[in-house]
Design an enzyme around this catalytic site. Structure first.
Site, PDB file in Angstrom:
ATOM      1  N   TRP A   1       0.825  -1.417   0.148  1.00 37.44           N
ATOM      2  CA  TRP A   1      -0.182   0.034   0.033  1.00 37.44           C
ATOM      3  C   TRP A   1       1.017   1.134   0.172  1.00 37.44           C
ATOM      4  O   TRP A   1       0.257   2.086  -0.712  1.00 37.44           O
ATOM      5  CB  TRP A   1      -0.763   0.052   1.260  1.00 37.44           C
ATOM      6  CG  TRP A   1      -2.095   1.062   1.296  1.00 37.44           C
ATOM      7  CD1 TRP A   1      -2.058   1.743   1.843  1.00 37.44           C
ATOM      8  CD2 TRP A   1      -3.024   1.519  -0.027  1.00 37.44           C
ATOM      9  NE1 TRP A   1      -3.260   2.973   1.647  1.00 37.44           N
ATOM     10  CE2 TRP A   1      -3.506   3.019  -0.022  1.00 37.44           C
ATOM     11  CE3 TRP A   1      -2.995   1.227  -0.825  1.00 37.44           C
ATOM     12  CZ2 TRP A   1      -4.470   3.411  -0.379  1.00 37.44           C
ATOM     13  CZ3 TRP A   1      -3.922   2.672  -1.766  1.00 37.44           C
ATOM     14  CH2 TRP A   1      -4.801   2.716  -1.416  1.00 37.44           C
ATOM     15  N   LYS A  41     -14.280  -3.734   8.745  1.00 39.71           N
ATOM     16  CA  LYS A  41     -14.610  -4.029   7.890  1.00 39.71           C
ATOM     17  C   LYS A  41     -14.215  -5.233   7.361  1.00 39.71           C
ATOM     18  O   LYS A  41     -14.223  -5.932   7.239  1.00 39.71           O
ATOM     19  CB  LYS A  41     -14.327  -3.534   6.612  1.00 39.71           C
ATOM     20  CG  LYS A  41     -13.575  -2.205   5.895  1.00 39.71           C
ATOM     21  CD  LYS A  41     -12.474  -2.650   5.387  1.00 39.71           C
ATOM     22  CE  LYS A  41     -10.515  -2.247   5.298  1.00 39.71           C
ATOM     23  NZ  LYS A  41      -9.748  -2.440   4.120  1.00 39.71           N
ATOM     24  N   ASP A  52     -16.223   0.267   1.058  1.00 36.16           N
ATOM     25  CA  ASP A  52     -14.707  -0.972   1.705  1.00 36.16           C
ATOM     26  C   ASP A  52     -14.777  -1.892   1.575  1.00 36.16           C
ATOM     27  O   ASP A  52     -14.194  -3.078   1.543  1.00 36.16           O
ATOM     28  CB  ASP A  52     -14.123  -0.266   2.436  1.00 36.16           C
ATOM     29  CG  ASP A  52     -13.063   0.233   2.782  1.00 36.16           C
ATOM     30  OD1 ASP A  52     -11.854  -0.554   1.638  1.00 36.16           O
ATOM     31  OD2 ASP A  52     -11.184   0.707   3.870  1.00 36.16           O
ATOM     32  N   ARG A  82      -6.326  -9.200   1.909  1.00 31.45           N
ATOM     33  CA  ARG A  82      -5.857  -9.940   2.734  1.00 31.45           C
ATOM     34  C   ARG A  82      -6.481 -10.966   3.369  1.00 31.45           C
ATOM     35  O   ARG A  82      -6.704 -12.401   4.046  1.00 31.45           O
ATOM     36  CB  ARG A  82      -4.396  -9.541   3.026  1.00 31.45           C
ATOM     37  CG  ARG A  82      -3.803  -9.191   2.674  1.00 31.45           C
ATOM     38  CD  ARG A  82      -2.481  -7.934   2.980  1.00 31.45           C
ATOM     39  NE  ARG A  82      -1.877  -6.803   2.339  1.00 31.45           N
ATOM     40  CZ  ARG A  82      -1.209  -6.152   2.686  1.00 31.45           C
ATOM     41  NH1 ARG A  82      -0.714  -6.177   3.597  1.00 31.45           N
ATOM     42  NH2 ARG A  82      -0.710  -5.787   1.356  1.00 31.45           N
ATOM     43  N   ASN A  83      -7.375 -10.659   4.416  1.00 30.90           N
ATOM     44  CA  ASN A  83      -7.946 -10.690   5.532  1.00 30.90           C
ATOM     45  C   ASN A  83      -9.381 -11.553   4.966  1.00 30.90           C
ATOM     46  O   ASN A  83      -9.923 -12.198   5.234  1.00 30.90           O
ATOM     47  CB  ASN A  83      -9.321  -9.415   6.394  1.00 30.90           C
ATOM     48  CG  ASN A  83      -8.103  -8.749   6.191  1.00 30.90           C
ATOM     49  OD1 ASN A  83      -7.812  -8.761   7.614  1.00 30.90           O
ATOM     50  ND2 ASN A  83      -8.142  -7.425   5.896  1.00 30.90           N
ATOM     51  N   VAL A 133       0.633  -8.463   6.649  1.00 31.70           N
ATOM     52  CA  VAL A 133      -0.229  -8.176   7.384  1.00 31.70           C
ATOM     53  C   VAL A 133      -1.780  -8.681   6.709  1.00 31.70           C
ATOM     54  O   VAL A 133      -2.101  -7.436   6.095  1.00 31.70           O
ATOM     55  CB  VAL A 133       0.390  -6.614   8.092  1.00 31.70           C
ATOM     56  CG1 VAL A 133      -1.023  -6.168   8.734  1.00 31.70           C
ATOM     57  CG2 VAL A 133       1.463  -6.892   8.717  1.00 31.70           C
TER      58      VAL A 133
END
Length: 296
Positions: free
Chosen positions: A12, A162, A215, A226-227, A250
């Site tokens: 990012w 979120k 989002d 990723r989540n 992460v």
């Protein structure tokens, strides 16, 4: 041409450095030296007026204590999350080191890979200082449409929460529960995070805009998230330690889940999705946990 320093050279941070370089002279730094154009030391970055900080939520407190000395900087925070150990939102952490009127928070639906391809993106810059938001907005390229808001609480809650809903959505996908269940989960998740936001004075409209619904829908519906991939791993029966190791990146939703679980207990809040994600991260069978939630 304004000079901007980006702190954090992950996906990012690198994407933001790329985007901002269309209109600004951009320099970037990170904990680990990188072979990148315009990579400089942290000391050089901290001499600049404008800073974009893309450090993960769980590392922010220690980094600020150990490395940051405020020198009339104007700061744009480009991470989302809640510190697991303290339950503090990023604005609460940063405001211990930077004056409120000198800091803004970036929110909205944005995958780094798409920003790197210059694909159309819309983001929100949130600050109590509308002039500061406008300054940072001018730095973004034509393919990124920026909006401004003063609802920092809404942006912070939505941006953190979120990721937890995205983990749940990934579990739903991994268990093969179908699109009906996913739609139910995501929409109920939006209501849950909006209800939680009211505890912190967040405005309802933030949750139906880019910072909230935008989002959430992006993060909770794509394997680029990723989540969401954390949720897929849980559905496969993997431990959170194994998932984090395989991910190699992460996933803010894990730490945020633990923070939300603690906050819910402390404040006696009903946060059923966050609670079930916590239980599943702790090893509860996702077939039992998520099916029970969806049927209640």
């Amino acid at each position: 041409m304004s000079k901007v320093g980006v702190i954090g050279a992950g996906k990012w941070g690198s994407a933001l450095a790329f985007a901002l370089s269309e209109k600004c002279e951009v320099y970037i730094t990170s904990r680990t030296p990188r072979d990148m154009k315009n990579f400089v030391s942290l000391e050089e970055i901290l001499r600049l007026e404008y800073l974009v900080i893309a450090i993960p939520a769980q590392q922010v407190s220690s980094w600020l204590r150990e490395h940051f000395i405020y020198n009339n900087h104007k700061v744009l925070v480009a991470a989302k999350g809640i510190e697991a150990t303290s339950g503090k939102f990023l604005n609460e952490i940063y405001e211990e080191h930077v004056p409120n009127e000198k800091i803004a928070f970036l929110s909205g639906p944005s995958f780094a890979t798409e920003v790197m391809k210059s694909l159309p993106t819309a983001l929100v810059i949130n600050s109590i200082n509308e002039e500061l938001s406008a300054e940072f907005a001018c730095f973004f390229p034509s393919f990124i449409k920026t909006y401004t808001s003063t609802d920092i609480a809404g942006a912070e809650v939505a941006g953190a929460y979120k990721n937890v809903i995205a983990i749940a959505a990934g579990i739903c996908e991994g268990l093969g529960l179908g699109k009906n269940a996913a739609a139910s989960l995501i929409s109920r998740g939006l209501v849950e995070m909006q209800r939680f936001g009211k505890v912190y004075g967040a405005k309802d409209e933030s949750f139906i805009g880019l910072s909230g619904a935008g989002d959430l829908f992006l993060t909770a519906s794509s394997t680029m998230s990723r989540n969401f991939r954390v949720g897929l791993g849980i559905a496969e029966g993997k431990s959170k330690e194994q998932i984090v190791e395989e991910l190699g990146e992460v996933a803010e939703g894990i730490g945020t889940t633990y923070a939300l679980y603690s906050i819910a207990k402390e404040k006696d809040l009903y946060l059923p999705i966050a609670r079930e994600v916590y239980y599943m991260l702790e090893g509860l069978d996702p077939h039992v946990s998520l099916r029970n939630f969806l049927s209640n």
